[in-house]
Design an enzyme around this catalytic site. Structure first.
Site, PDB file in Angstrom:
ATOM      1  N   LYS A  22      -2.905   5.541  -3.705  1.00  0.00           N
ATOM      2  CA  LYS A  22      -4.162   6.737  -3.557  1.00  0.00           C
ATOM      3  C   LYS A  22      -3.213   8.067  -4.512  1.00  0.00           C
ATOM      4  O   LYS A  22      -2.259   8.205  -4.758  1.00  0.00           O
ATOM      5  CB  LYS A  22      -3.566   7.720  -2.089  1.00  0.00           C
ATOM      6  CG  LYS A  22      -3.394   5.843  -1.273  1.00  0.00           C
ATOM      7  CD  LYS A  22      -4.002   6.028   0.038  1.00  0.00           C
ATOM      8  CE  LYS A  22      -3.287   4.725   0.935  1.00  0.00           C
ATOM      9  NZ  LYS A  22      -2.025   4.421   0.821  1.00  0.00           N
ATOM     10  N   ASP A  81       0.860  -1.085   0.320  1.00  0.00           N
ATOM     11  CA  ASP A  81      -0.088  -0.162   0.162  1.00  0.00           C
ATOM     12  C   ASP A  81       0.941   1.155  -0.170  1.00  0.00           C
ATOM     13  O   ASP A  81       1.152   1.590   1.131  1.00  0.00           O
ATOM     14  CB  ASP A  81      -0.764  -0.032   1.277  1.00  0.00           C
ATOM     15  CG  ASP A  81      -1.766   1.208   1.282  1.00  0.00           C
ATOM     16  OD1 ASP A  81      -3.199   0.900   0.736  1.00  0.00           O
ATOM     17  OD2 ASP A  81      -1.062   2.226   1.729  1.00  0.00           O
ATOM     18  N   TYR A  84       3.453  10.029  -0.469  1.00  0.00           N
ATOM     19  CA  TYR A  84       4.689   9.349   0.087  1.00  0.00           C
ATOM     20  C   TYR A  84       5.766   9.791  -0.586  1.00  0.00           C
ATOM     21  O   TYR A  84       6.565   9.272  -0.125  1.00  0.00           O
ATOM     22  CB  TYR A  84       4.361   7.836   0.070  1.00  0.00           C
ATOM     23  CG  TYR A  84       2.889   7.665   0.746  1.00  0.00           C
ATOM     24  CD1 TYR A  84       1.527   8.551   2.225  1.00  0.00           C
ATOM     25  CD2 TYR A  84       2.466   5.866   1.284  1.00  0.00           C
ATOM     26  CE1 TYR A  84       1.360   8.003   2.704  1.00  0.00           C
ATOM     27  CE2 TYR A  84       1.692   5.960   1.167  1.00  0.00           C
ATOM     28  CZ  TYR A  84       0.949   7.149   2.425  1.00  0.00           C
ATOM     29  OH  TYR A  84      -0.042   6.460   3.385  1.00  0.00           O
ATOM     30  N   ILE A 105      -2.402  -3.218   7.685  1.00  0.00           N
ATOM     31  CA  ILE A 105      -1.316  -3.256   6.280  1.00  0.00           C
ATOM     32  C   ILE A 105      -0.332  -1.893   7.775  1.00  0.00           C
ATOM     33  O   ILE A 105       0.338  -0.772   7.324  1.00  0.00           O
ATOM     34  CB  ILE A 105      -1.232  -1.771   5.485  1.00  0.00           C
ATOM     35  CG1 ILE A 105      -2.509  -0.772   5.532  1.00  0.00           C
ATOM     36  CG2 ILE A 105      -1.917  -2.448   4.186  1.00  0.00           C
ATOM     37  CD1 ILE A 105      -2.396   0.407   4.633  1.00  0.00           C
ATOM     38  N   HIS A 122      -7.505  10.276  -1.649  1.00  0.00           N
ATOM     39  CA  HIS A 122      -7.354   9.635  -0.812  1.00  0.00           C
ATOM     40  C   HIS A 122      -7.652  10.239   0.996  1.00  0.00           C
ATOM     41  O   HIS A 122      -7.392  10.246   1.951  1.00  0.00           O
ATOM     42  CB  HIS A 122      -5.251  10.778  -0.545  1.00  0.00           C
ATOM     43  CG  HIS A 122      -3.957   9.832   0.457  1.00  0.00           C
ATOM     44  ND1 HIS A 122      -2.866   9.972  -0.047  1.00  0.00           N
ATOM     45  CD2 HIS A 122      -4.212   9.341   1.655  1.00  0.00           C
ATOM     46  CE1 HIS A 122      -2.548   9.491   1.188  1.00  0.00           C
ATOM     47  NE2 HIS A 122      -2.929   9.068   1.880  1.00  0.00           N
ATOM     48  N   ASN A 165       5.865  -9.272  11.687  1.00  0.00           N
ATOM     49  CA  ASN A 165       4.440  -8.560  11.477  1.00  0.00           C
ATOM     50  C   ASN A 165       3.296  -9.211  10.912  1.00  0.00           C
ATOM     51  O   ASN A 165       2.209  -9.435  11.168  1.00  0.00           O
ATOM     52  CB  ASN A 165       4.367  -7.427  10.857  1.00  0.00           C
ATOM     53  CG  ASN A 165       4.483  -6.432  11.798  1.00  0.00           C
ATOM     54  OD1 ASN A 165       5.289  -6.372  13.547  1.00  0.00           O
ATOM     55  ND2 ASN A 165       5.265  -5.101  11.075  1.00  0.00           N
TER      56      ASN A 165
END
Ligand code: A2P
Length: 279
Positions: free
Chosen positions: A79, A49, A54, A232, A112, A244
């Site tokens: 996004k 993701d 970013y 995520i 977003h 994780n």
């Protein structure tokens, strides 16, 4: 050596599905993204993701190609950033994201934030519907939408998002929004699922982790899985990325789930409120 379990998938309302666990790369530096993505794919993740804002979409594509995992086996989300909302701009910046990712087709595109004061999210959604009709993106959804924004999309266009990615962690459990999603067949995806790491020292989480011989991060990821969220967690570290995802060989019991339920706090939101966030 930890055994890799195939990750479960959740059905989406457009007939497709999404791996329930993915790697988040918010705040992953651009020059560390490819190695994080490759580490995740090596550890059995099949879902990444990212977002235009970013600044690391190119690293996501690079990590995917370096992993050797076939493109068709990996679910990639990006996004559309707030400043780019609107029909024409959306179509343009979608192409820019795809170029950076190095992909022909995207699995999931999200708006977003709604930025309701701008009044552009419905036009943006019309562009998303077009991209999906053209086969450029398989599934379309949103992030940080409140029920009133979701209602508005459906009233104006008749097309329901497949999911809504929202701030969601044990300290901010979003009961009302999750109930709305369940009633409307919209999947719930959790951002900052570990509370940006702040929940890892919580005494209740630490106690549950000790009881199962797991880490606090694994307990929280497992909680999301059992709650039915798409989750995520973000990490830049290959060991923590693998940790994780090592959550499919144990389960939380009713006492554990009740203890996590008690951590909910109406003041627990970390990020901005979606109805007023205009950045
Ligand atoms: P790092 O990237 O250095 O591993 P969230 O997904 O809720 O935003 O949380 C991300 C934060 O939690 C990051 O600071 C990340 O740091 C940290 N983190 C992620 N996984 C773990 C883990 N297994 N143990 C400890 N910290 C973790």
């Amino acid at each position: 050596m930890t055994q890799l379990h195939p990750h479960p998938t959740l059905a989406l309302n457009d007939g497709r599905s999404i791996p329930q666990l993915g790697l988040g790369v918010w705040r992953t530096p651009a020059d560390e993204t490819a190695q994080a993505v490759k580490a995740a794919l090596d550890a059995g993740y099949r879902h990444i993701d990212t977002a235009a804002i970013y600044g690391n979409e190119a690293g996501v594509g690079e990590g995917l190609r370096a992993s050797g995992v076939p493109r068709g086996d990996v679910f990639i989300t990006t996004k559309l950033w707030n400043a780019e909302q609107g029909l024409d701009t959306t179509l343009r910046v979608f192409d820019a994201s795809m170029k950076l990712l190095g992909l022909e087709q995207l699995d999931l595109y999200l708006i977003h934030w709604p930025c309701p004061a701008r009044g552009l999210y419905v036009d943006t959604w019309r562009a998303f519907v077009r991209l999906q009709a053209e086969g450029r993106v398989r599934s379309i959804g949103v992030s940080n939408f409140e029920p009133e924004h979701l209602d508005c999309l459906v009233q104006e266009t008749g097309v329901k998002p497949v999911l809504n990615q929202i701030e969601l962690h044990p300290r901010f459990q979003q009961h009302a929004l999750r109930d709305y999603h369940a009633a409307h067949g919209i999947a719930t995806q959790a951002w900052s699922p570990l509370g940006q790491g702040k929940l890892l020292a919580d005494p209740s989480i630490v106690a549950i982790a000790k009881k199962h011989g797991k880490t606090p991060a694994q307990v929280i990821v497992r909680w999301h899985i059992e709650m039915g969220h798409v989750v995520i967690p973000k990490s830049v570290n290959a060991g923590r990325i693998a940790e994780n995802a090592d959550v499919f060989g144990f389960s939380l019991d009713a006492d554990d789930m009740a203890a996590v339920a008690r951590l909910d706090d109406s003041e627990g939101r970390i990020g901005p409120h979606p109805s007023t966030a205009e950045f």
